[in-house]
Design an enzyme around this catalytic site. Structure first.
Site, mmCIF file in Angstrom:
data_model
loop_
_atom_site.group_PDB
_atom_site.id
_atom_site.type_symbol
_atom_site.label_atom_id
_atom_site.label_comp_id
_atom_site.label_asym_id
_atom_site.label_seq_id
_atom_site.Cartn_x
_atom_site.Cartn_y
_atom_site.Cartn_z
ATOM 1 N N LYS A 108 2.220 42.764 -3.779
ATOM 2 C CA LYS A 108 0.865 42.448 -3.127
ATOM 3 C C LYS A 108 0.722 43.469 -1.867
ATOM 4 O O LYS A 108 1.514 43.625 -1.222
ATOM 5 C CB LYS A 108 0.880 40.928 -2.628
ATOM 6 C CG LYS A 108 -0.435 40.829 -2.035
ATOM 7 C CD LYS A 108 -0.674 39.179 -1.667
ATOM 8 C CE LYS A 108 -1.987 38.750 -1.397
ATOM 9 N NZ LYS A 108 -3.150 39.249 -2.354
ATOM 10 N N HIS B 60 3.869 35.839 -0.545
ATOM 11 C CA HIS B 60 3.548 36.189 -1.845
ATOM 12 C C HIS B 60 4.450 37.298 -2.223
ATOM 13 O O HIS B 60 5.584 37.776 -1.476
ATOM 14 C CB HIS B 60 1.990 37.037 -1.783
ATOM 15 C CG HIS B 60 0.984 36.301 -1.784
ATOM 16 N ND1 HIS B 60 0.544 35.837 -0.586
ATOM 17 C CD2 HIS B 60 0.224 35.662 -2.699
ATOM 18 C CE1 HIS B 60 -0.441 34.848 -0.838
ATOM 19 N NE2 HIS B 60 -0.820 34.862 -1.941
#
Length: 266
Positions: free
Chosen positions: A158, A154
């Site tokens: 995040k 990600h």
């Protein structure tokens, strides 16, 4: 269904507003921003860059209590629980895409679902939820002879790790194999760790750049490896799934649902 979006000026909020505008059977009822935001009072459609929708942004759910039937929430665990409590009190449905909830917070959310309908899923993507179905089938067929490793990537912003989607993938595989993920999960490896055990499920995490979301599950044994992969290239895939869940909630009784229910995959 009149849908409210909280965090309407964020990346996910803007995608949700666009997805609501594109889907039949739903309409934007309310857009909520942080108190003190310079965009309060602005048209939600203009905030999302799609032109006026006639919905001014407000600072709280109390300010729009009569304007929506279902709330879509991709915020933080603490704020999500506050919003779920509000929805339970006022008989509003809620779609929760927030990740990072711990076990106690999930129990609280289940309590609110006794008063109003809740769709809660770590990933709202239709493709990811189909992938979960495929993972269960693969694990049932392949059994304990195959090592299982889950790799997820990600963007650098995040905050939770592993991702909620990766954990859900691990839960699905563990359930299909008759294991308890809390007992067999291994998160990262370093140093002289020795050979892997037969029943462990490994997790590896990557955080870099602007990766929207990538998940790869390996089933590996002597002589072959099977990979089941999902890659998201836009947050719109999550937004569309969440709006689909909001539409599905129309007429539903109080209870805890997930995207497998929404997509009739159970």
């Amino acid at each position: 269904m009149r849908v409210a979006v909280i965090g309407a000026s964020g990346r996910m909020g803007k995608n949700l507003i666009m997805a609501i505008s594109d889907m039949q059977g739903v309409s934007l009822g309310a857009a909520i921003l942080k108190p003190g935001s310079s965009l309060l009072g602005a048209d939600a459609g203009e905030i999302a860059g799609i032109g006026k929708l006639g919905v001014p942004a407000v600072a709280s759910l109390e300010d729009c209590i009569d304007d929506f039937d279902v709330l879509i929430d991709f915020t933080t665990p603490a704020l999500t629980l506050q919003n779920a409590a509000f929805c339970a009190q006022y008989a509003k449905a809620i779609v929760v895409g927030t990740t990072g909830l711990n076990d106690d917070e999930k129990v609280q959310l289940e309590g609110f679902a006794k008063q109003s309908p809740v769709v809660f899923a770590p990933n709202m993507s239709v493709g990811v939820n189909l992938t979960l179905k495929l993972l269960a089938t693969a694990a049932e067929i392949l059994g304990d002879d195959y090592d299982v490793e889950i790799v997820e990537a990600h963007h650098r912003h995040k905050v939770d790790s592993p991702s909620g989607t990766a954990l859900r993938m691990g839960e699905v595989v563990a359930d299909a194999l008759g294991r308890d993920l809390k007992e067999c999960a291994v998160y990262g490896r370093e140093g002289q760790i020795g050979p892997r055990t037969q029943k462990e499920i490994g997790f590896e995490t990557i955080r870099a750049g602007d990766v929207v979301g990538e998940h790869s599950v390996w089933f590996a044994t002597e002589g072959e490896r099977i990979e089941i992969v999902h890659k998201a290239s836009s947050r719109m895939t999550f937004a569309k799934g969440a709006v689909r869940a909001a539409s599905w909630l129309e007429g539903k009784q109080a209870g805890m649902y997930d995207m497998q229910d929404v997509l009739n995959l159970k």
